[in-house]
Design a protein around this motif. Sequence first.
Motif, PDB file in Angstrom:
ATOM      1  N   GLY A  17      -4.145 -18.686 -81.111  1.00  0.00           N
ATOM      2  CA  GLY A  17      -3.415 -18.053 -79.976  1.00  0.00           C
ATOM      3  C   GLY A  17      -3.353 -19.003 -78.746  1.00  0.00           C
ATOM      4  N   THR A  18      -2.197 -18.381 -77.805  1.00  0.00           N
ATOM      5  CA  THR A  18      -2.037 -18.955 -76.538  1.00  0.00           C
ATOM      6  C   THR A  18      -1.799 -17.659 -75.840  1.00  0.00           C
ATOM      7  OG1 THR A  18      -1.015 -20.888 -77.354  1.00  0.00           O
ATOM      8  CG2 THR A  18      -0.613 -20.508 -75.139  1.00  0.00           C
ATOM      9  N   GLY A  19      -2.497 -17.785 -74.425  1.00  0.00           N
ATOM     10  CA  GLY A  19      -2.236 -16.576 -73.496  1.00  0.00           C
ATOM     11  C   GLY A  19      -2.675 -15.435 -74.337  1.00  0.00           C
ATOM     12  N   VAL A  20      -2.207 -14.226 -74.393  1.00  0.00           N
ATOM     13  CA  VAL A  20      -2.848 -12.906 -74.970  1.00  0.00           C
ATOM     14  C   VAL A  20      -2.211 -12.715 -76.370  1.00  0.00           C
ATOM     15  CG1 VAL A  20      -3.193 -11.824 -72.970  1.00  0.00           C
ATOM     16  CG2 VAL A  20      -0.967 -11.501 -73.948  1.00  0.00           C
ATOM     17  N   ILE A  21      -1.409 -13.627 -77.009  1.00  0.00           N
ATOM     18  CA  ILE A  21      -0.671 -13.595 -78.148  1.00  0.00           C
ATOM     19  C   ILE A  21      -1.546 -14.310 -79.327  1.00  0.00           C
ATOM     20  CG2 ILE A  21       1.265 -14.010 -79.716  1.00  0.00           C
ATOM     21  CD1 ILE A  21       2.862 -13.470 -77.194  1.00  0.00           C
ATOM     22  N   GLN A  22      -1.794 -13.638 -80.250  1.00  0.00           N
ATOM     23  CA  GLN A  22      -2.780 -14.400 -81.344  1.00  0.00           C
ATOM     24  C   GLN A  22      -2.173 -14.111 -82.820  1.00  0.00           C
ATOM     25  OE1 GLN A  22      -6.950 -13.129 -82.477  1.00  0.00           O
ATOM     26  NE2 GLN A  22      -7.424 -14.976 -81.162  1.00  0.00           N
ATOM     27  N   ASP A  23      -1.851 -15.039 -83.469  1.00  0.00           N
ATOM     28  CA  ASP A  23      -1.668 -15.118 -85.036  1.00  0.00           C
ATOM     29  C   ASP A  23      -2.939 -14.966 -85.789  1.00  0.00           C
ATOM     30  OD1 ASP A  23       1.286 -15.298 -84.472  1.00  0.00           O
ATOM     31  OD2 ASP A  23       0.969 -17.023 -84.024  1.00  0.00           O
ATOM     32  N   LEU A  24      -2.958 -14.266 -86.730  1.00  0.00           N
ATOM     33  CA  LEU A  24      -4.176 -13.802 -87.415  1.00  0.00           C
ATOM     34  C   LEU A  24      -3.572 -13.991 -88.953  1.00  0.00           C
ATOM     35  CD1 LEU A  24      -4.122 -11.388 -85.019  1.00  0.00           C
ATOM     36  CD2 LEU A  24      -6.517 -11.526 -85.697  1.00  0.00           C
ATOM     37  N   VAL A  25      -4.508 -14.573 -89.808  1.00  0.00           N
ATOM     38  CA  VAL A  25      -4.363 -14.770 -91.278  1.00  0.00           C
ATOM     39  C   VAL A  25      -5.577 -14.221 -92.109  1.00  0.00           C
ATOM     40  CG1 VAL A  25      -3.925 -16.480 -93.045  1.00  0.00           C
ATOM     41  CG2 VAL A  25      -2.743 -16.738 -90.797  1.00  0.00           C
ATOM     42  N   HIS A  32      -2.125 -12.429 -95.952  1.00  0.00           N
ATOM     43  CA  HIS A  32      -1.735 -11.294 -95.012  1.00  0.00           C
ATOM     44  C   HIS A  32      -1.585 -12.177 -93.606  1.00  0.00           C
ATOM     45  CE1 HIS A  32      -1.958  -8.369 -97.981  1.00  0.00           C
ATOM     46  NE2 HIS A  32      -3.248  -8.618 -98.153  1.00  0.00           N
ATOM     47  N   ASP A  33      -0.367 -12.051 -92.936  1.00  0.00           N
ATOM     48  CA  ASP A  33      -0.177 -12.703 -91.686  1.00  0.00           C
ATOM     49  C   ASP A  33       0.123 -11.547 -90.766  1.00  0.00           C
ATOM     50  OD1 ASP A  33       0.234 -15.985 -91.726  1.00  0.00           O
ATOM     51  OD2 ASP A  33       0.842 -14.765 -93.691  1.00  0.00           O
ATOM     52  N   PHE A  34      -0.610 -11.476 -89.537  1.00  0.00           N
ATOM     53  CA  PHE A  34      -0.115 -10.337 -88.583  1.00  0.00           C
ATOM     54  C   PHE A  34      -0.340 -11.010 -87.320  1.00  0.00           C
ATOM     55  CE2 PHE A  34      -4.577  -9.575 -90.013  1.00  0.00           C
ATOM     56  CZ  PHE A  34      -5.252  -9.169 -88.976  1.00  0.00           C
ATOM     57  N   ARG A  35       0.150 -10.463 -86.107  1.00  0.00           N
ATOM     58  CA  ARG A  35       0.158 -10.914 -84.803  1.00  0.00           C
ATOM     59  C   ARG A  35      -0.353  -9.813 -84.095  1.00  0.00           C
ATOM     60  NH1 ARG A  35       4.628 -14.344 -81.787  1.00  0.00           N
ATOM     61  NH2 ARG A  35       3.498 -15.801 -82.835  1.00  0.00           N
ATOM     62  N   SER A  36      -1.163 -10.259 -82.879  1.00  0.00           N
ATOM     63  CA  SER A  36      -1.473  -9.180 -81.841  1.00  0.00           C
ATOM     64  C   SER A  36      -1.042  -9.891 -80.363  1.00  0.00           C
ATOM     65  CB  SER A  36      -3.143  -9.074 -81.845  1.00  0.00           C
ATOM     66  OG  SER A  36      -3.856  -9.779 -81.256  1.00  0.00           O
ATOM     67  N   ASP A  37      -0.624  -8.778 -79.752  1.00  0.00           N
ATOM     68  CA  ASP A  37      -0.131  -8.919 -78.376  1.00  0.00           C
ATOM     69  C   ASP A  37      -0.789  -7.852 -77.492  1.00  0.00           C
ATOM     70  OD1 ASP A  37       0.996  -9.655 -75.811  1.00  0.00           O
ATOM     71  OD2 ASP A  37       3.356  -9.262 -76.907  1.00  0.00           O
ATOM     72  N   THR A  38      -0.378  -7.319 -76.317  1.00  0.00           N
ATOM     73  CA  THR A  38      -0.962  -6.322 -75.605  1.00  0.00           C
ATOM     74  C   THR A  38       0.243  -5.916 -74.649  1.00  0.00           C
ATOM     75  OG1 THR A  38      -2.711  -5.506 -74.138  1.00  0.00           O
ATOM     76  CG2 THR A  38      -2.114  -7.632 -73.838  1.00  0.00           C
ATOM     77  N   TYR A  39      -0.124  -4.841 -73.975  1.00  0.00           N
ATOM     78  CA  TYR A  39       0.977  -4.199 -72.888  1.00  0.00           C
ATOM     79  C   TYR A  39       0.965  -5.023 -71.835  1.00  0.00           C
ATOM     80  CZ  TYR A  39      -0.277  -0.198 -75.750  1.00  0.00           C
ATOM     81  OH  TYR A  39      -0.488   0.704 -76.946  1.00  0.00           O
ATOM     82  N   PHE A  42      -1.587  -5.446 -69.268  1.00  0.00           N
ATOM     83  CA  PHE A  42      -2.848  -6.255 -69.635  1.00  0.00           C
ATOM     84  C   PHE A  42      -2.201  -7.789 -69.850  1.00  0.00           C
ATOM     85  CE2 PHE A  42      -4.462  -2.343 -71.874  1.00  0.00           C
ATOM     86  CZ  PHE A  42      -5.026  -1.668 -70.816  1.00  0.00           C
ATOM     87  N   GLY A  43      -0.977  -8.263 -69.399  1.00  0.00           N
ATOM     88  CA  GLY A  43      -0.534  -9.635 -69.505  1.00  0.00           C
ATOM     89  C   GLY A  43       0.159  -9.934 -70.794  1.00  0.00           C
ATOM     90  N   GLY A  44       0.657  -8.899 -71.480  1.00  0.00           N
ATOM     91  CA  GLY A  44       1.222  -9.198 -72.947  1.00  0.00           C
ATOM     92  C   GLY A  44       2.543  -8.863 -72.615  1.00  0.00           C
ATOM     93  N   THR A  45       3.360  -9.041 -73.804  1.00  0.00           N
ATOM     94  CA  THR A  45       4.811  -8.466 -74.001  1.00  0.00           C
ATOM     95  C   THR A  45       5.130  -7.254 -74.592  1.00  0.00           C
ATOM     96  OG1 THR A  45       5.257  -9.805 -75.748  1.00  0.00           O
ATOM     97  CG2 THR A  45       5.275 -10.859 -73.474  1.00  0.00           C
ATOM     98  N   ASP A  46       4.111  -6.847 -75.204  1.00  0.00           N
ATOM     99  CA  ASP A  46       4.037  -5.682 -76.265  1.00  0.00           C
ATOM    100  C   ASP A  46       5.113  -5.887 -77.406  1.00  0.00           C
ATOM    101  OD1 ASP A  46       3.288  -3.103 -77.080  1.00  0.00           O
ATOM    102  OD2 ASP A  46       4.776  -2.048 -75.824  1.00  0.00           O
ATOM    103  N   ALA A  47       5.060  -7.131 -77.713  1.00  0.00           N
ATOM    104  CA  ALA A  47       5.885  -7.552 -78.974  1.00  0.00           C
ATOM    105  C   ALA A  47       5.086  -7.284 -80.384  1.00  0.00           C
ATOM    106  CB  ALA A  47       6.219  -9.082 -78.763  1.00  0.00           C
ATOM    107  N   SER A  48       3.978  -7.037 -80.399  1.00  0.00           N
ATOM    108  CA  SER A  48       3.015  -6.790 -81.430  1.00  0.00           C
ATOM    109  C   SER A  48       1.868  -5.930 -81.065  1.00  0.00           C
ATOM    110  CB  SER A  48       2.282  -8.060 -82.004  1.00  0.00           C
ATOM    111  OG  SER A  48       3.321  -9.067 -82.346  1.00  0.00           O
TER     112      SER A  48
END
Length: 159
Positions: A17-25, A32-39, A42-48
């Motif tokens: 990942g980069t910044g607060v966004i992470q791609d997980l496998v 299974h592919d999924f993504r995490s972000d944050t509010y 907390f510095g995120g975009t709340d896209a995941s």
Amino acid sequence: MTQQSKQTVPFVVDASGTGVIQDLVVAGDNRHDFRSDTYPAFGGTDASPSPLVYALGALTSCNQITAQLVAKDLGVTLGAFTFAAQGDLDPSVLVGGAEGNANFDAVSITASVQTDADEATFATLVSELERRCPVTQLFKRSGLDYTSTWSALPLEAAS
């Protein structure tokens, strides 16, 4: 007396990942592919979903899976489940670097499940699933205030 060797099952997640966004496998036959972000707070975009929401989702999912295993052992049938999970977090450690514990202060689960179990068997089911559920044990052993409220509902006939 011989000691049985302990068998373990590895659970592996690869992430980048980069910044607060992470791609997980989760690799394997069924990748299974999924993504995490944050509010945004907390510095995120709340896209995941945030990792904290995934943790609460892991708790409810693991409770449901473990309940099925325990129900089989007890000879009872389970139907539909509903869950509400809440984690109360003081963000001062995470965001502001304050001294203290970055963990949730409290986590509560409210759950209902359709079942043919009588009252005593249902109480055993809940107690045993919480003892055997790895994610419940992660939360309980972390020292936070953990509560759960379970309700048994009549088992509806399959249509």
